[in-house]
Scaffold this motif. Structure first.
Motif, PDB file in Angstrom:
ATOM      1  N   ASP A   3      35.629  66.327  37.840  1.00 40.38           N
ATOM      2  CA  ASP A   3      36.037  67.719  38.097  1.00 40.38           C
ATOM      3  C   ASP A   3      37.417  68.000  37.516  1.00 40.38           C
ATOM      4  O   ASP A   3      37.663  69.081  36.961  1.00 40.38           O
ATOM      5  CB  ASP A   3      36.033  68.001  39.595  1.00 40.38           C
ATOM      6  N   LEU A  34      36.963  68.241  33.724  1.00 38.52           N
ATOM      7  CA  LEU A  34      36.233  69.452  33.349  1.00 38.52           C
ATOM      8  C   LEU A  34      37.094  70.703  33.551  1.00 38.52           C
ATOM      9  O   LEU A  34      37.030  71.634  32.748  1.00 38.52           O
ATOM     10  CB  LEU A  34      34.950  69.573  34.172  1.00 38.52           C
ATOM     11  N   THR A  36      37.907  73.163  30.584  1.00 37.27           N
ATOM     12  CA  THR A  36      37.526  74.569  30.719  1.00 37.27           C
ATOM     13  C   THR A  36      38.721  75.477  30.449  1.00 37.27           C
ATOM     14  O   THR A  36      38.603  76.493  29.745  1.00 37.27           O
ATOM     15  CB  THR A  36      36.963  74.834  32.123  1.00 37.27           C
ATOM     16  N   GLU A  81      26.284  68.345  33.127  1.00 38.32           N
ATOM     17  CA  GLU A  81      27.295  68.286  34.177  1.00 38.32           C
ATOM     18  C   GLU A  81      28.102  69.580  34.284  1.00 38.32           C
ATOM     19  O   GLU A  81      28.668  69.860  35.335  1.00 38.32           O
ATOM     20  CB  GLU A  81      28.240  67.107  33.935  1.00 38.32           C
ATOM     21  N   ARG A  82      28.182  70.356  33.208  1.00 36.48           N
ATOM     22  CA  ARG A  82      28.883  71.642  33.238  1.00 36.48           C
ATOM     23  C   ARG A  82      28.315  72.500  32.110  1.00 36.48           C
ATOM     24  O   ARG A  82      28.873  72.562  31.029  1.00 36.48           O
ATOM     25  CB  ARG A  82      30.377  71.458  33.091  1.00 36.48           C
TER      26      ARG A  82
END
Length: 620
Positions: free
Chosen positions: A328, A331, A335, A379-380
């Protein structure tokens, strides 16, 4: 708390002065290579090894030993260095193991100068390998990180150095192992904690056999003692730096953005690999612990067995939670970077819905690369990485109009899938036209049955095609004959260094041939010419863009297998057929799509047509 890394996982480095500790349980050789922003090592002068144990910012031991300490000062490393790879190898000869799998797994730990742990990595999964890239320190957005690598080599140190891009790797490997065999000098001792400069001046000089390493960069040493003032301490761990578009090396903004996109692609691949590996490890350990519980008859009844199973499950949940937390974090950083980078991309790299197209003008120079779509991982799925291909293209493109194994394709009927494939091919062709100077790129079309007239209409109406789409067997033959002859002439001129002897009027601009509805209208000779263009054309600027279903050409059998393999397969619907070069993830490819109701297609083609008309007028 020390981070326990698994293969592929990265971790931020809160200190610039570091120590890398190696514990192998048997003698190993430690070395390091210094690579540029693409990981390339320029030569033997960028390798730190027992025969040449120091370079600015790094020092390695001069002997084989079961335990090592490597000293690193990231501030003193040259600005051109973006990646430091730490290497371990088994020494030649002796009584030790000849492969890593015959002994306990090595452990590599990164610590602060005072010994506080930052990250450690147990290099599992080695077997016949006798050399391994243990980990790498790499520069990303102005900050340094450590990544667990664990890439082993059965071919030993020579194979490892060859994979790093070094010339004469066997000779360099021999030099390193010979230096070890001769027992040169000493190991690197632990660095002292930071102290004021005056106090450092009063410390005794290191003895010849070992002692503390002076981390002061030669260019930073004062000419005379200064007034004692506390030296700045390493900063405490902080949040990741705010992302900046173009925050990568390169001679131009295009090059910096290109390198940044590929850095994001690599980071996402490795972060996901680390997460998956950690989850698999947690599952495997849970299974093993429960098997041990069940194998003991005393734990099968009563509360002892339940307690053991609950403890094993708790350890499993803790490992997976830590892996999810690390994923997380990575990511979220990627992002944030994507949200900054995407709006800054030039037309060649931008999506079709980007505002950059509103001010589009035909460029004077071709860019480094072109966007062929987007890539993402499960996963994303919302984190999309631009799929960039370098220019000029070294491989042709194939838009697959067949169903393949795609779930999205299975939901469409055959006619709709073929329509989408042709529209995707037109989008690629328009992009290639748009990013090249008007006098350096031409497009031709083979549409033997005329089935693509509607999709090709914007190209025809704008007048950007070199000729109307070729139809029928005669049209196919004429286009292929002309392009085959052109490739022959250009190759002969290139090999003979006789570019000035080319026929007058031969257009040397790059050519893109769109082939629709293959193999309709193709005979055996035409198929042979098409294979020739796919193999030999890219070297002289002739490229293929195929729109085809491989099943339609099944009658040719394996004859066409080399053709399909020579092309980059793209799809008109999302499909997970592409793999990255680092860990081999199956990435979902999203094709480029013009926004619904948008006039960007005709707007771009109008600009290209106007520029072409002006160019033609200027030539008269």
């Amino acid at each position: 708390m020390t981070a326990e890394l698994v293969r592929g996982q990265n971790h931020p480095l809160p200190h610039t002065r570091l120590e890398i500790r190696v514990s192998a349980g048997h003698p190993v050789v430690a070395a390091a290579t210094l690579g540029d922003d693409r990981g390339r090592v320029p030569g033997a002068e960028a390798v730190v090894h027992p025969g040449a144990a120091t370079l600015p910012g790094i020092e390695v031991p001069r002997q084989a030993a079961p335990r090592h300490r490597l000293a690193v000062d990231l501030e003193a490393i040259r600005d051109t260095v973006h990646r430091v790879s730490v290497l371990l190898a088994l020494p030649a000869g002796g009584d030790g193991p000849v492969r890593f799998g015959a002994a306990a797994a090595p452990v590599v730990t990164v610590t602060a100068p005072d010994g506080t742990g930052v990250a450690d990595y147990t290099i599992t999964g080695l077997d016949r390998e006798s050399a391994v890239v243990a980990l790498e320190l790499y520069r990303r957005q102005g900050a340094w990180k450590v990544r667990a690598v664990g890439q082993g080599y059965e071919g030993g140190l020579a194979a490892l150095l060859a994979d790093q891009g070094l010339t004469h790797p066997a000779e360099l490997a021999g030099t390193i192992l010979e230096a070890v065999a001769q027992g040169l000098a000493r190991s690197v001792a632990a660095p002292p904690p930071r102290v004021p400069d005056a106090d450092r001046a009063r410390q005794p000089a290191p003895a010849a056999g070992g002692g503390p390493v002076d981390y002061t960069h030669p260019s930073r040493r004062p000419a005379a003692p200064r007034t004692p003032t506390p030296a700045p301490q390493d900063p405490a761990p902080a949040t990741a730096p705010a992302p900046v578009a173009g925050d990568a090396s390169g001679w131009s903004m295009d090059e910096r953005l290109y390198n940044q996109v590929w850095g994001m692609f690599e980071d996402l691949a490795r972060a996901t690999a680390a997460y998956r590996s950690a989850c698999q490890f947690a599952e495997s350990r849970l299974d093993q612990e429960i098997d041990r519980v069940l194998s003991d008859p005393r734990s099968r009844i009563g509360g002892a067995g339940d307690a053991a199973r609950a403890a094993a499950k708790a350890r499993h949940d803790e490992l997976t939670a830590r892996a999810q937390e690390a994923l997380d974090r990575d990511l979220a950083q990627l992002t944030a970077e994507s949200e900054v980078v995407e709006p800054a991309l030039p037309a060649a790299y931008a999506r079709w819905d980007s505002p950059v197209w509103q001010g589009y003008r035909v460029p004077m120079e071709a860019p480094m690369a072109v966007r062929l779509g987007d890539l993402h991982l499960p996963e994303r799925t919302g984190l999309r990485i631009p799929f960039l291909a370098r220019l000029p293209l070294t491989r042709g493109l194939w838009v697959d109009s067949g169903r393949g194994h795609s779930e999205a394709a299975a939901l469409l009927d055959e006619a709709e899938l073929r329509r989408l494939a042709l529209e995707t091919a037109v989008a690629h062709a328009v992009r290639l036209l748009a990013v090249h100077p008007v006098d350096r790129f031409r497009v031709q079309v083979i549409d033997a049955a005329g089935a693509g007239a509607a999709a090709f209409a914007p190209l025809v109406e704008a007048g950007v095609l070199q000729a109307p789409p070729a139809a029928g067997a005669a049209g196919v033959s004429a286009v292929l004959n002309a392009l085959t002859e052109r490739v022959d002439l250009l190759q002969m001129a290139l090999r003979g260094g006789a570019s000035d002897d080319l026929p007058p009027g031969l257009d040397t601009a790059e050519q893109l041939l769109i082939v629709h509805d293959f193999p309709h209208g193709f005979d055996d000779r035409a198929v042979t010419q098409l294979r020739y263009l796919a193999d030999e054309g890219p070297s002289v600027g002739t490229h293929l863009l195929m729109v085809a279903d491989r099943a339609d050409a099944a009658a040719y059998g394996p004859v066409l297998d080399p053709l399909w393999r020579s092309l980059t397969r793209l799809t008109p619907v999302p499909d997970d057929h592409l793999a990255d070069p680092w860990v081999g993830h199956a990435w979902t490819y999203e094709p480029p799509v013009f926004p619904a109701g948008s006039g960007v297609l005709r707007q771009v083609l109008a600009q290209v047509a106007d520029a072409r008309g002006q160019w033609g007028h200027d030539r008269l």
